[in-house]
Scaffold this active site. Structure first.
Site, PDB file in Angstrom:
ATOM      1  N   ASP A  31       0.809  -1.253  -0.110  1.00 16.97           N
ATOM      2  CA  ASP A  31       0.038   0.100   0.045  1.00 16.97           C
ATOM      3  C   ASP A  31       0.874   1.533  -0.039  1.00 16.97           C
ATOM      4  O   ASP A  31       0.758   2.202  -0.690  1.00 16.97           O
ATOM      5  CB  ASP A  31      -0.858   0.074   1.392  1.00 16.97           C
ATOM      6  CG  ASP A  31      -1.565  -1.431   1.370  1.00 16.97           C
ATOM      7  OD1 ASP A  31      -2.472  -1.557   0.882  1.00 16.97           O
ATOM      8  OD2 ASP A  31      -1.035  -2.120   2.393  1.00 16.97           O
ATOM      9  N   GLU A 290       2.667  -6.336  -5.605  1.00 18.10           N
ATOM     10  CA  GLU A 290       2.267  -5.528  -6.915  1.00 18.10           C
ATOM     11  C   GLU A 290       3.443  -4.789  -7.488  1.00 18.10           C
ATOM     12  O   GLU A 290       3.894  -4.366  -8.470  1.00 18.10           O
ATOM     13  CB  GLU A 290       1.140  -4.934  -6.533  1.00 18.10           C
ATOM     14  CG  GLU A 290       0.020  -5.508  -5.911  1.00 18.10           C
ATOM     15  CD  GLU A 290      -1.493  -5.060  -6.382  1.00 18.10           C
ATOM     16  OE1 GLU A 290      -1.600  -3.936  -6.922  1.00 18.10           O
ATOM     17  OE2 GLU A 290      -2.450  -5.725  -6.073  1.00 18.10           O
TER      18      GLU A 290
HETATM   19  C1  LIG Z   1      12.931  -5.769  -0.522  1.00 18.95           C
HETATM   20  C2  LIG Z   1      12.466  -4.484  -0.697  1.00 18.95           C
HETATM   21  C3  LIG Z   1      11.337  -3.722  -1.170  1.00 18.95           C
HETATM   22  N1  LIG Z   1      11.097  -2.492  -1.383  1.00 18.95           N
HETATM   23  C4  LIG Z   1       9.782  -2.212  -1.643  1.00 18.95           C
HETATM   24  C5  LIG Z   1       9.570  -2.521  -3.210  1.00 18.95           C
HETATM   25  C6  LIG Z   1       8.023  -2.183  -3.087  1.00 18.95           C
HETATM   26  O1  LIG Z   1       7.684  -0.817  -3.111  1.00 18.95           O
HETATM   27  C7  LIG Z   1       7.585  -2.683  -1.714  1.00 18.95           C
HETATM   28  C8  LIG Z   1       7.223  -4.048  -1.752  1.00 18.95           C
HETATM   29  O2  LIG Z   1       5.703  -3.887  -2.085  1.00 18.95           O
HETATM   30  P1  LIG Z   1       5.143  -5.092  -3.122  1.00 18.95           P
HETATM   31  O3  LIG Z   1       6.007  -5.649  -3.920  1.00 18.95           O
HETATM   32  O4  LIG Z   1       3.843  -4.597  -3.477  1.00 18.95           O
HETATM   33  O5  LIG Z   1       5.098  -6.379  -1.956  1.00 18.95           O
HETATM   34  P2  LIG Z   1       4.315  -6.350  -0.505  1.00 18.95           P
HETATM   35  O6  LIG Z   1       4.253  -7.840  -0.260  1.00 18.95           O
HETATM   36  O7  LIG Z   1       5.222  -5.825   0.468  1.00 18.95           O
HETATM   37  O8  LIG Z   1       2.838  -5.621  -0.444  1.00 18.95           O
HETATM   38  C9  LIG Z   1       1.692  -6.250  -0.588  1.00 18.95           C
HETATM   39  O9  LIG Z   1       0.914  -5.519   0.472  1.00 18.95           O
HETATM   40  C10 LIG Z   1      -0.658  -6.212   0.499  1.00 18.95           C
HETATM   41  C11 LIG Z   1      -1.347  -5.416   1.217  1.00 18.95           C
HETATM   42  C12 LIG Z   1      -1.040  -6.019  -1.129  1.00 18.95           C
HETATM   43  O10 LIG Z   1      -2.304  -6.444  -1.020  1.00 18.95           O
HETATM   44  C13 LIG Z   1      -0.371  -7.014  -1.959  1.00 18.95           C
HETATM   45  O11 LIG Z   1      -0.863  -7.095  -3.215  1.00 18.95           O
HETATM   46  C14 LIG Z   1       1.198  -6.259  -2.192  1.00 18.95           C
HETATM   47  O12 LIG Z   1       1.288  -5.028  -2.771  1.00 18.95           O
HETATM   48  O13 LIG Z   1       8.759  -2.643  -0.967  1.00 18.95           O
HETATM   49  C15 LIG Z   1      12.444  -1.685  -0.917  1.00 18.95           C
HETATM   50  O14 LIG Z   1      11.967  -0.475  -0.953  1.00 18.95           O
HETATM   51  N2  LIG Z   1      13.381  -2.250  -0.293  1.00 18.95           N
HETATM   52  C16 LIG Z   1      13.637  -3.370  -0.255  1.00 18.95           C
HETATM   53  O15 LIG Z   1      14.755  -3.989   0.152  1.00 18.95           O
END
Ligand SMILES: Cc1cn([C@H]2C[C@H](O)[C@@H](COP(=O)(O)OP(=O)(O)O[C@H]3O[C@@H](C)[C@H](O)[C@@H](O)[C@H]3O)O2)c(=O)[nH]c1=O
Length: 400
Positions: A31, A290
């Site tokens: 989110d 996502e």
């Molecule tokens: C590993 C890593 C990720 N990130 C960031 C990349 C992305 O913007 C974020 C991870 O988000 P996502 O890939 O979407 O995965 P998520 O599993 O963290 O988020 C989830 O949350 C739920 C509530 C939703 O319904 C899901 O669909 C999904 O979006 O973290 C960093 O900034 N630094 C890091 O080291």
């Protein structure tokens, strides 16, 4: 470091034009990840000052530790479930021309009342999916109790969908990073990432799951060496729970564990602006949620999607909708191996131990073709208008 570009058409210091973005942090980083990226892009592409209402500023600080740098363009408001507080916050702020609630997060009554007076464009920014119904519903209005229409914005890969979030300078940034080993070295040093690796390098940012011990075994039994950069901690937690690794293994960022041809490295959580660089350094990835999924698409490398689980197998429909489209023209052997492993990773399908190893070996046998097809798919998506370009057209707000 990739950063927000200051808008060329920067409005005057008092910013007459404001967008409000509302985020409720449910769990993980999805989110806040999408909400922050969207806010940056509204400022960058549409020259809007963004007022970002978020209920968990701690999650934002984790993702964007440097957020003070952006405060001229993105003003953060702590969103509390107390109407009196919201009323006070609203007292001194400019009327918005655009209000975006992310993922149906239900706006506070005081905000709805204010919107009834100033009548901004109102969007509900929805979850990403490649399913046909989302394309049909994209940009459809729904009349709300305060007399305004709320439009549904469905991100997607179809040209008729709401598109994907992409920075204007993405391709140039990636090229500059990949062409300059010095930049890569500096990045690795800054985050304590190993300078060398054994075999192909996979970035693994995935959820806790029962499949991980089986996949570790698969990688150990396969012929080719492989290094996994384990991000986010959840895969390591699963391995520890299943007693595949010792309780004290991979505890600290930078810790390395070698199991035959498989090398595991625990990597640190980097700011969101640095996340793309992890993908650019890798040969392939397993991503989740996502936002990281979209970033893997932009990076153009082979990847699996560990999709966020939902009730009633809704997520499996989403998973298949995407991969059925993306792999439609792939050679049969590669497609079968990929789909079988993708289902296995997501807790469906029927691979046993030897079937898993065979599928992996088939995948590796077609490696170069997979690399090429992933790049072609990515280029096709890069050629489409991004979500912000589509939004500029839809909203009639001027694009930078
Ligand atoms: C590993 C890593 C990720 N990130 C960031 C990349 C992305 O913007 C974020 C991870 O988000 P996502 O890939 O979407 O995965 P998520 O599993 O963290 O988020 C989830 O949350 C739920 C509530 C939703 O319904 C899901 O669909 C999904 O979006 O973290 C960093 O900034 N630094 C890091 O080291």
């Amino acid at each position: 470091m990739q950063s927000l570009n200051l808008p060329v058409c920067a409005p005057p210091a008092d910013f007459a034009t404001e967008a409000w973005v509302f985020i409720r942090v449910i769990d993980n980083f999805g989110d806040v990840g999408v909400g922050w990226r969207l806010s940056c892009l509204l400022a960058e592409f549409l020259c809007l000052r963004v007022r970002l209402w978020i209920d968990d500023v701690g999650a934002l600080d984790r993702l964007v530790p440097e957020r003070a740098v952006y405060q001229a363009q993105i003003v953060v408001e702590v969103w509390q479930d107390d109407e009196a507080v919201v009323q006070r916050q609203l007292a001194d702020v400019t009327d918005p021309v655009l209000v975006i609630e992310t993922f149906g997060c239900d706006l506070p009554p005081a905000v709805l009342a204010r919107m009834a007076e100033c009548r901004p464009l109102w969007l509900n920014w929805e979850y990403l999916t490649a399913e046909d119904w989302a394309v049909d519903l994209h940009a459809m209005p729904s009349l709300q109790a305060n007399g305004l229409a709320k439009y549904f914005w469905f991100m997607g890969i179809d040209a008729a969908s709401g598109g994907l979030l992409r920075e204007a300078d993405y391709v140039a940034e990636r090229a500059a990073f990949l062409q300059q080993p010095g930049l890569q070295q500096a990045f690795r040093q800054r985050y304590g990432l190993p300078l060398r690796h054994n075999g192909r390098l996979w970035l693994v940012f995935a959820y806790a799951a029962v499949c991980w011990p089986q996949w570790m075994l698969m990688w150990q039994q396969a012929d080719t060496p492989i290094t996994l950069w384990l991000a986010g901690g959840q895969v390591i937690d699963s391995l520890r729970a299943a007693q595949v690794i010792a309780p004290d293994a991979l505890q600290q960022d930078g810790d390395v564990l070698v199991l035959d041809k498989l090398t595991l490295v625990r990597i640190p959580f980097v700011p969101q602006a640095a996340f793309d660089r992890l993908l650019w350094l890798a040969d392939a990835a397993i991503v989740r949620g996502e936002d990281s999924f979209v970033r893997a698409l932009w990076a153009g490398l082979p990847f699996f999607w560990h999709i966020y689980q939902q009730d009633d197998e809704v997520h499996i429909h989403k998973l298949h909708a995407f991969w059925n489209r993306a792999t439609a023209g792939w050679p049969v052997g590669l497609r079968e191996a990929f789909m079988a492993l993708s289902d296995d990773l997501n807790g469906t399908g029927s691979l046993d131990g030897s079937g898993r190893v065979r599928a992996w070996q088939n995948l590796c046998a077609s490696w170069q073709i997979w690399v090429k097809l992933a790049a072609v798919w990515s280029e096709m998506l890069h050629a489409q208008d991004s979500a912000l370009e589509k939004l500029a057209r839809f909203s009639h707000l001027p694009l930078k």
